[in-house]
Design a protein around this motif. Structure first.
Motif, PDB file in Angstrom:
ATOM      1  N   LEU A  74      38.679 -23.476  53.327  1.00 35.49           N
ATOM      2  CA  LEU A  74      37.524 -22.687  52.898  1.00 35.49           C
ATOM      3  C   LEU A  74      37.956 -21.271  52.536  1.00 35.49           C
ATOM      4  CD1 LEU A  74      34.525 -22.145  52.467  1.00 35.49           C
ATOM      5  CD2 LEU A  74      34.319 -21.819  54.956  1.00 35.49           C
ATOM      6  N   PHE A  75      38.827 -20.683  53.337  1.00 36.44           N
ATOM      7  CA  PHE A  75      39.331 -19.347  53.043  1.00 36.44           C
ATOM      8  C   PHE A  75      39.995 -19.323  51.665  1.00 36.44           C
ATOM      9  CE2 PHE A  75      42.264 -15.817  53.102  1.00 36.44           C
ATOM     10  CZ  PHE A  75      41.587 -14.828  53.798  1.00 36.44           C
ATOM     11  N   ARG A  76      40.823 -20.341  51.398  1.00 35.90           N
ATOM     12  CA  ARG A  76      41.490 -20.401  50.089  1.00 35.90           C
ATOM     13  C   ARG A  76      40.455 -20.564  48.972  1.00 35.90           C
ATOM     14  NH1 ARG A  76      44.665 -23.778  53.227  1.00 35.90           N
ATOM     15  NH2 ARG A  76      43.920 -25.657  52.170  1.00 35.90           N
ATOM     16  N   GLN A  77      39.451 -21.381  49.196  1.00 37.03           N
ATOM     17  CA  GLN A  77      38.427 -21.618  48.173  1.00 37.03           C
ATOM     18  C   GLN A  77      37.647 -20.334  47.882  1.00 37.03           C
ATOM     19  OE1 GLN A  77      38.434 -24.841  46.869  1.00 37.03           O
ATOM     20  NE2 GLN A  77      37.305 -23.841  45.263  1.00 37.03           N
ATOM     21  N   VAL A  78      37.324 -19.592  48.927  1.00 34.11           N
ATOM     22  CA  VAL A  78      36.620 -18.321  48.746  1.00 34.11           C
ATOM     23  C   VAL A  78      37.524 -17.323  48.021  1.00 34.11           C
ATOM     24  CG1 VAL A  78      35.609 -16.361  49.993  1.00 34.11           C
ATOM     25  CG2 VAL A  78      35.046 -18.698  50.679  1.00 34.11           C
ATOM     26  N   THR A  79      38.823 -17.387  48.296  1.00 36.69           N
ATOM     27  CA  THR A  79      39.775 -16.536  47.576  1.00 36.69           C
ATOM     28  C   THR A  79      39.762 -16.874  46.087  1.00 36.69           C
ATOM     29  OG1 THR A  79      41.161 -16.314  49.543  1.00 36.69           O
ATOM     30  CG2 THR A  79      42.199 -15.840  47.423  1.00 36.69           C
TER      31      THR A  79
ATOM     32  N   ARG B 241      39.778 -26.139  62.134  1.00 37.55           N
ATOM     33  CA  ARG B 241      40.536 -24.937  61.766  1.00 37.55           C
ATOM     34  C   ARG B 241      41.228 -25.121  60.420  1.00 37.55           C
ATOM     35  NH1 ARG B 241      45.472 -23.216  61.752  1.00 37.55           N
ATOM     36  NH2 ARG B 241      46.280 -25.087  62.746  1.00 37.55           N
ATOM     37  N   ALA B 242      41.788 -26.310  60.201  1.00 39.15           N
ATOM     38  CA  ALA B 242      42.460 -26.578  58.922  1.00 39.15           C
ATOM     39  C   ALA B 242      41.446 -26.565  57.772  1.00 39.15           C
ATOM     40  CB  ALA B 242      43.193 -27.915  58.973  1.00 39.15           C
ATOM     41  N   VAL B 243      40.275 -27.112  57.992  1.00 38.09           N
ATOM     42  CA  VAL B 243      39.220 -27.097  56.967  1.00 38.09           C
ATOM     43  C   VAL B 243      38.782 -25.655  56.723  1.00 38.09           C
ATOM     44  CG1 VAL B 243      36.863 -27.825  56.413  1.00 38.09           C
ATOM     45  CG2 VAL B 243      38.474 -29.457  57.428  1.00 38.09           C
TER      46      VAL B 243
ATOM     47  N   ILE C  34      32.245 -25.710  53.404  1.00 31.06           N
ATOM     48  CA  ILE C  34      31.449 -25.234  54.544  1.00 31.06           C
ATOM     49  C   ILE C  34      30.721 -26.408  55.194  1.00 31.06           C
ATOM     50  CG2 ILE C  34      29.428 -23.855  55.231  1.00 31.06           C
ATOM     51  CD1 ILE C  34      30.330 -21.830  53.027  1.00 31.06           C
ATOM     52  N   ASP C  35      30.165 -27.279  54.384  1.00 26.66           N
ATOM     53  CA  ASP C  35      29.487 -28.462  54.902  1.00 26.66           C
ATOM     54  C   ASP C  35      30.462 -29.344  55.682  1.00 26.66           C
ATOM     55  OD1 ASP C  35      27.221 -30.202  55.192  1.00 26.66           O
ATOM     56  OD2 ASP C  35      28.064 -31.461  53.609  1.00 26.66           O
TER      57      ASP C  35
ATOM     58  N   LEU D  49      37.572 -16.636  62.386  1.00 24.04           N
ATOM     59  CA  LEU D  49      37.171 -17.983  62.786  1.00 24.04           C
ATOM     60  C   LEU D  49      38.397 -18.874  62.972  1.00 24.04           C
ATOM     61  CD1 LEU D  49      35.026 -20.082  63.430  1.00 24.04           C
ATOM     62  CD2 LEU D  49      34.755 -20.464  60.957  1.00 24.04           C
ATOM     63  N   SER D  50      39.365 -18.739  62.100  1.00 21.12           N
ATOM     64  CA  SER D  50      40.597 -19.515  62.231  1.00 21.12           C
ATOM     65  C   SER D  50      41.298 -19.200  63.549  1.00 21.12           C
ATOM     66  CB  SER D  50      41.528 -19.233  61.052  1.00 21.12           C
ATOM     67  OG  SER D  50      42.719 -19.966  61.183  1.00 21.12           O
TER      68      SER D  50
END
Length: 157
Positions: free
Chosen positions: A106-111, A100-102, A14-15, A131-132
């Motif tokens: 983040l989506f994968r990390q939250v998953t 967008r790639a980051v 996120i940062d 957001l993507s």
């Protein structure tokens, strides 16, 4: 890997995402000042995602609606495109593509957080997914406004 490490990684991503968005906002001040405030709003919303990962849900459907409304506005301007483009175009458009790639990371990390038993409110997944989409269409809008042609891989030419 410990469950908490996934949470720490997600907050770090996120940062990183907000750093790219901050750079994009700084770049937009010159050529596209109308984009600056909404990018800053998204940075603030991303902090809400971070808070929400601590089970103190702050991100809401209102934040998702903000993205949907902006995405709809930009789609009306740039038109529909079915296919793929190479990431890039203008420097600002490229920076938004990086963001967008980051965001997808983040989506994968939250998953991963969710898969290891850390409670993740579904609205976070909805927000990150939207957001993507928003960042993709924002990059197209930026390139359109700056008169930079994108390279289409395939699809409607």
């Amino acid at each position: 890997m410990l469950k908490i490490n996934y949470m720490i990684e997600a907050k770090g991503v996120i940062d990183e995402l907000n750093c790219h968005l901050g750079k994009a906002a700084a770049m937009a001040k010159i050529d596209l000042p109308e984009v600056v405030e909404e990018v800053i709003e998204i940075q603030k919303n991303n902090f809400l995602v971070s808070y929400s990962l601590n089970n103190k849900t702050k991100i809401t459907s209102k934040n998702i609606s903000f993205l949907e409304n902006k995405e709809k506005k930009y789609k009306e301007i740039v038109g529909k495109f079915d296919g793929f483009i190479l990431q890039g175009g203008s420097l600002l458009g490229a920076e938004i593509h990086i963001a967008r790639a980051v965001n997808r990371r983040l989506f994968r990390q939250v998953t991963y957080c969710s898969a290891t038993g850390i409670h993740v409110d579904g609205v976070i997944f909805d927000y990150l997914n939207k957001l993507s989409n928003y960042l993709f269409i924002l990059s197209k809008y930026i390139n359109h406004r700056l008169g930079v042609e994108e390279i289409k891989v395939y699809g409607e030419q």
